[in-house]
Design a protein around this motif. Structure first.
Motif, PDB file in Angstrom:
ATOM      1  N   ASP A 102       0.724  -1.440   0.060  1.00  0.00           N
ATOM      2  CA  ASP A 102       0.202   0.041   0.136  1.00  0.00           C
ATOM      3  C   ASP A 102       0.884   1.273  -0.052  1.00  0.00           C
ATOM      4  OD1 ASP A 102      -2.479  -1.598  -0.066  1.00  0.00           O
ATOM      5  OD2 ASP A 102      -2.463  -1.345   2.327  1.00  0.00           O
ATOM      6  N   SER A 103       1.746   1.391   0.675  1.00  0.00           N
ATOM      7  CA  SER A 103       2.854   2.403   0.866  1.00  0.00           C
ATOM      8  C   SER A 103       3.607   2.650  -0.526  1.00  0.00           C
ATOM      9  CB  SER A 103       3.793   2.108   2.010  1.00  0.00           C
ATOM     10  OG  SER A 103       3.253   2.005   3.450  1.00  0.00           O
ATOM     11  N   TYR A 104       4.008   1.443  -1.192  1.00  0.00           N
ATOM     12  CA  TYR A 104       4.760   1.411  -2.535  1.00  0.00           C
ATOM     13  C   TYR A 104       3.913   1.780  -3.607  1.00  0.00           C
ATOM     14  CZ  TYR A 104       8.011   0.429  -6.003  1.00  0.00           C
ATOM     15  OH  TYR A 104       9.193   0.602  -7.177  1.00  0.00           O
ATOM     16  N   TYR A 105       2.294   1.726  -3.569  1.00  0.00           N
ATOM     17  CA  TYR A 105       1.614   1.759  -4.558  1.00  0.00           C
ATOM     18  C   TYR A 105       1.682   3.106  -5.376  1.00  0.00           C
ATOM     19  CZ  TYR A 105      -2.600   2.112  -7.804  1.00  0.00           C
ATOM     20  OH  TYR A 105      -3.381   2.199  -8.702  1.00  0.00           O
ATOM     21  N   PRO A 106       1.942   4.198  -4.844  1.00  0.00           N
ATOM     22  CA  PRO A 106       1.900   5.784  -5.363  1.00  0.00           C
ATOM     23  C   PRO A 106       3.227   5.656  -6.033  1.00  0.00           C
ATOM     24  CG  PRO A 106       1.143   5.907  -3.170  1.00  0.00           C
ATOM     25  CD  PRO A 106       1.729   4.439  -3.084  1.00  0.00           C
ATOM     26  N   PHE A 107       4.068   5.079  -6.087  1.00  0.00           N
ATOM     27  CA  PHE A 107       5.598   5.265  -6.781  1.00  0.00           C
ATOM     28  C   PHE A 107       5.777   3.881  -7.555  1.00  0.00           C
ATOM     29  CE2 PHE A 107       5.538   6.274  -2.236  1.00  0.00           C
ATOM     30  CZ  PHE A 107       5.321   7.845  -2.238  1.00  0.00           C
ATOM     31  N   ASP A 110       5.488   0.047 -12.184  1.00  0.00           N
ATOM     32  CA  ASP A 110       4.976  -1.139 -13.234  1.00  0.00           C
ATOM     33  C   ASP A 110       3.338  -1.517 -12.591  1.00  0.00           C
ATOM     34  OD1 ASP A 110       7.615  -1.522 -14.003  1.00  0.00           O
ATOM     35  OD2 ASP A 110       8.237  -2.415 -12.178  1.00  0.00           O
ATOM     36  N   THR A 111       2.652  -0.823 -12.008  1.00  0.00           N
ATOM     37  CA  THR A 111       1.526  -1.045 -11.711  1.00  0.00           C
ATOM     38  C   THR A 111       0.458  -1.225 -13.110  1.00  0.00           C
ATOM     39  OG1 THR A 111      -0.336  -0.424 -10.408  1.00  0.00           O
ATOM     40  CG2 THR A 111       0.724   1.268 -11.290  1.00  0.00           C
ATOM     41  N   LYS A 241      16.192  -1.950  -5.694  1.00  0.00           N
ATOM     42  CA  LYS A 241      17.100  -2.903  -6.480  1.00  0.00           C
ATOM     43  C   LYS A 241      17.639  -3.669  -5.389  1.00  0.00           C
ATOM     44  CE  LYS A 241      17.395  -0.951 -10.943  1.00  0.00           C
ATOM     45  NZ  LYS A 241      16.797  -1.947 -11.847  1.00  0.00           N
ATOM     46  N   LEU A 242      17.986  -5.135  -5.659  1.00  0.00           N
ATOM     47  CA  LEU A 242      18.645  -5.896  -5.014  1.00  0.00           C
ATOM     48  C   LEU A 242      19.562  -6.796  -5.918  1.00  0.00           C
ATOM     49  CD1 LEU A 242      18.650  -7.325  -2.101  1.00  0.00           C
ATOM     50  CD2 LEU A 242      17.055  -8.972  -2.905  1.00  0.00           C
ATOM     51  N   PHE A 243      20.707  -6.921  -5.101  1.00  0.00           N
ATOM     52  CA  PHE A 243      22.055  -7.202  -6.290  1.00  0.00           C
ATOM     53  C   PHE A 243      22.607  -8.392  -5.357  1.00  0.00           C
ATOM     54  CE2 PHE A 243      21.520  -2.888  -7.644  1.00  0.00           C
ATOM     55  CZ  PHE A 243      21.593  -3.151  -9.026  1.00  0.00           C
ATOM     56  N   GLN A 244      23.182  -9.202  -6.148  1.00  0.00           N
ATOM     57  CA  GLN A 244      24.064 -10.540  -5.421  1.00  0.00           C
ATOM     58  C   GLN A 244      25.654 -10.359  -5.664  1.00  0.00           C
ATOM     59  OE1 GLN A 244      22.904 -14.309  -6.818  1.00  0.00           O
ATOM     60  NE2 GLN A 244      22.893 -13.621  -8.940  1.00  0.00           N
ATOM     61  N   ASP A 245      26.351 -10.901  -4.826  1.00  0.00           N
ATOM     62  CA  ASP A 245      27.652 -11.278  -5.187  1.00  0.00           C
ATOM     63  C   ASP A 245      28.280  -9.875  -5.825  1.00  0.00           C
ATOM     64  OD1 ASP A 245      30.023 -12.619  -5.448  1.00  0.00           O
ATOM     65  OD2 ASP A 245      29.652 -13.230  -7.636  1.00  0.00           O
ATOM     66  N   VAL A 246      28.562  -8.755  -4.844  1.00  0.00           N
ATOM     67  CA  VAL A 246      28.962  -7.479  -5.212  1.00  0.00           C
ATOM     68  C   VAL A 246      30.310  -7.298  -4.542  1.00  0.00           C
ATOM     69  CG1 VAL A 246      28.479  -5.138  -5.282  1.00  0.00           C
ATOM     70  CG2 VAL A 246      26.551  -6.575  -5.729  1.00  0.00           C
ATOM     71  N   PRO A 247      31.275  -6.958  -5.181  1.00  0.00           N
ATOM     72  CA  PRO A 247      32.793  -6.873  -4.535  1.00  0.00           C
ATOM     73  C   PRO A 247      32.611  -5.491  -3.861  1.00  0.00           C
ATOM     74  CG  PRO A 247      33.373  -7.571  -6.549  1.00  0.00           C
ATOM     75  CD  PRO A 247      31.629  -7.378  -6.545  1.00  0.00           C
ATOM     76  N   ARG A 248      33.099  -4.993  -2.563  1.00  0.00           N
ATOM     77  CA  ARG A 248      32.954  -3.647  -1.881  1.00  0.00           C
ATOM     78  C   ARG A 248      33.508  -2.780  -2.817  1.00  0.00           C
ATOM     79  NH1 ARG A 248      35.916  -3.034   3.808  1.00  0.00           N
ATOM     80  NH2 ARG A 248      37.436  -3.284   2.446  1.00  0.00           N
ATOM     81  N   ALA A 360       8.820  -3.866  -6.625  1.00  0.00           N
ATOM     82  CA  ALA A 360       7.866  -4.441  -5.646  1.00  0.00           C
ATOM     83  C   ALA A 360       8.591  -5.949  -5.725  1.00  0.00           C
ATOM     84  CB  ALA A 360       6.442  -4.675  -6.363  1.00  0.00           C
ATOM     85  N   GLY A 361       9.167  -6.495  -6.415  1.00  0.00           N
ATOM     86  CA  GLY A 361       9.528  -7.594  -6.308  1.00  0.00           C
ATOM     87  C   GLY A 361      10.743  -7.970  -5.039  1.00  0.00           C
ATOM     88  N   VAL A 362      11.357  -6.910  -4.722  1.00  0.00           N
ATOM     89  CA  VAL A 362      12.271  -6.658  -3.687  1.00  0.00           C
ATOM     90  C   VAL A 362      11.668  -6.906  -2.334  1.00  0.00           C
ATOM     91  CG1 VAL A 362      14.132  -5.474  -2.438  1.00  0.00           C
ATOM     92  CG2 VAL A 362      14.015  -5.220  -4.958  1.00  0.00           C
TER      93      VAL A 362
END
Length: 468
Positions: A102-107, A110-111, A241-248, A360-362
């Motif tokens: 509900d909080s994310y809907y206005p932003f 992809d709705t 966004k959500l990422f994986q396996d990221v070097p600092r 939203a997938g995050v």
């Protein structure tokens, strides 16, 4: 989960940023990274780093690990207890999912649903703050750690594994949050000295990185002279966004406004051969072709007294020399553009294979991770209290769990004992006495969990009137 042990700083914040934002204050404007090298060979990862709150085992594995330590006749009952506990916590997280949606809907970009009422500026601002608060709470519950200023500083100074130089204008952001989980130390074999030799570098790697960014409004970009219509993003938009396996060292590539720039070494590799070949082209072709034209110009200016005539052959040679020089310039420009395209391709490939989820997938990913962590903490706290043989303080419980993982499973982390015990207290699964904790029996724990489940909804069918 409580943020015990978490880093509370983020990136630097430019002046004018709201409290809670997280991007540098030491001057707005671009900052760039450093040279990098291409990865060639991977070595095994080392054990988890002490200090992280993340429990590096699946929920089902934790239940099995604990069940294997109880008498055989109790294992089925213990697994039923864990299932009841997980079901209750799953219901709680379902409620949180609906709230954050509900909080994310206005932003949400992809709705595909219709809006029945417009949201005014005040409501949007309140929804944005609820979104940030809930996203941060979910990240903490999933045992993510807030990325510190030092980590982002490393991203711009530490040697990168990707042969790309980037710039990110932090002044474009209104608010930024970076979280990470699963810190490891790794080693890679990389080329250096133009590929003539290889060397081993050691670096810090993050298994997961969460990025939240809100851009400033269109007025900011217009004031800075940028064409709003040609921006690669929409002003005032929100990116998650959500990422994986990221070097600092490569955190800066996750900024949505990161731009590829030529490194000093790349400019030299292109520039030095270009200058040398340019001198050769000018000396061998252009000067010889221009000589008759220069003599004619000198005659017109009175510098040269003898008249000069240009024949057809000289004109053809002149045209050929100019064409050769023009072709040389075009080739150099093409070389420069192709080099930059290669860098953009390398950046795109890195982001493509590291990207786990968007927008939203995050939320679904974080909710699942947070639910797993909550269940693991509660199961571990209950199991070790029940099998202790005596009441324990929270500190003693914390030490027993961490020692058990370190000695039996070679895993070191900072167990969130306050969160684990807090859930047991809330669900009435422990008794307190003079600061010491005792778990209720397994049968009583299941009875209390079942009672809580039955009372989740207070609806009861009204009694039927007795038949006349």
């Amino acid at each position: 989960m409580s943020g015990g042990g978490a880093n509370t700083a983020c990136c630097h914040v430019p002046s004018g940023w709201r409290s809670g934002s997280s991007v540098p204050s030491a001057g707005a404007g671009p900052r760039s990274d450093r040279n990098g090298s291409k990865v060639r060979k991977r070595f095994p990862e080392r054990p988890a780093v002490t200090g992280e709150r993340f429990i590096p085992f699946r929920k089902t594995n934790i239940v099995t690990m604990c069940a294997d330590e109880v008498p055989v006749e109790e294992r089925e009952s213990f697994q039923a207890f864990a299932e009841l506990l997980a079901s209750l916590l799953h219901h709680e997280f379902r409620v949180r999912l609906e709230a954050i949606k509900d909080s994310y809907y206005p932003f949400n970009p992809d709705t595909d649903t219709r809006t029945i009422a417009d949201v005014d500026a005040g409501e949007r601002h309140a929804a944005q703050q609820r979104l940030v608060d809930e996203l941060s709470a979910l990240a903490e519950a999933a045992n993510f750690e807030r990325i510190s200023t030092a980590d982002l500083d490393h991203a711009f100074t530490e040697e990168s594994l990707m042969k790309v130089r980037l710039e990110a204008d932090f002044d474009d952001f209104e608010q930024v949050l970076f979280y990470r989980r699963g810190e490891r130390t790794r080693q890679e074999k990389v080329k250096h000295l133009f590929g003539l030799r290889r060397r081993t570098i050691e670096f810090t790697n993050f298994a997961k990185v969460l990025v939240y960014v809100k851009f400033k409004d269109a007025a900011h970009f217009e004031a800075t002279g940028k064409d709003v219509d040609n921006l690669p993003f929409k002003p005032e938009s929100t990116i998650i966004k959500l990422f994986q396996d990221v070097p600092r060292a490569d955190l800066e590539m996750l900024f949505p406004n990161a731009r590829v720039r030529m490194r000093g070494i790349d400019k030299l590799l292109i520039g030095v051969p270009a200058v040398i070949s340019g001198i050769i082209v000018v000396a061998t072709k252009l000067i010889a072709a221009l000589l008759p034209l220069l003599l004619l110009l000198g005659f017109w200016l009175g510098v040269h007294k003898e008249p000069v005539e240009l024949n057809q052959g000289q004109l053809v040679a002149l045209a050929a020399g100019v064409a050769a020089f023009g072709g040389y310039l075009a080739r150099q420009f093409s070389t420069f553009k192709n080099r930059k395209i290669q860098f953009m391709k390398a950046l795109s490939e890195n982001l493509y294979f590291r990207n786990l989820d968007n927008d939203a997938g995050v939320f679904h990913h974080l909710l699942d991770a947070a639910e797993e962590e909550e269940v693991k903490e509660a199961v571990l706290a209950y199991h070790f209290l029940r099998t202790a043989g005596q009441p324990l303080t929270a500190e003693e419980l914390d030490g027993r769990i961490e020692d058990w993982f370190a000695q039996k499973w070679q895993a070191t982390f900072d167990f969130e004992v306050d969160d684990g015990v807090g859930k047991l207290r809330r669900l009435r699964l422990v008794d307190d006495g003079h600061g010491r904790l005792t778990a209720v029996t397994l049968d009583e724990a299941k009875r209390r969990l079942d009672e809580t489940w039955d009372n989740l909804f207070t609806y009861h069918e009204p009694a039927r009137a007795a038949e006349a």
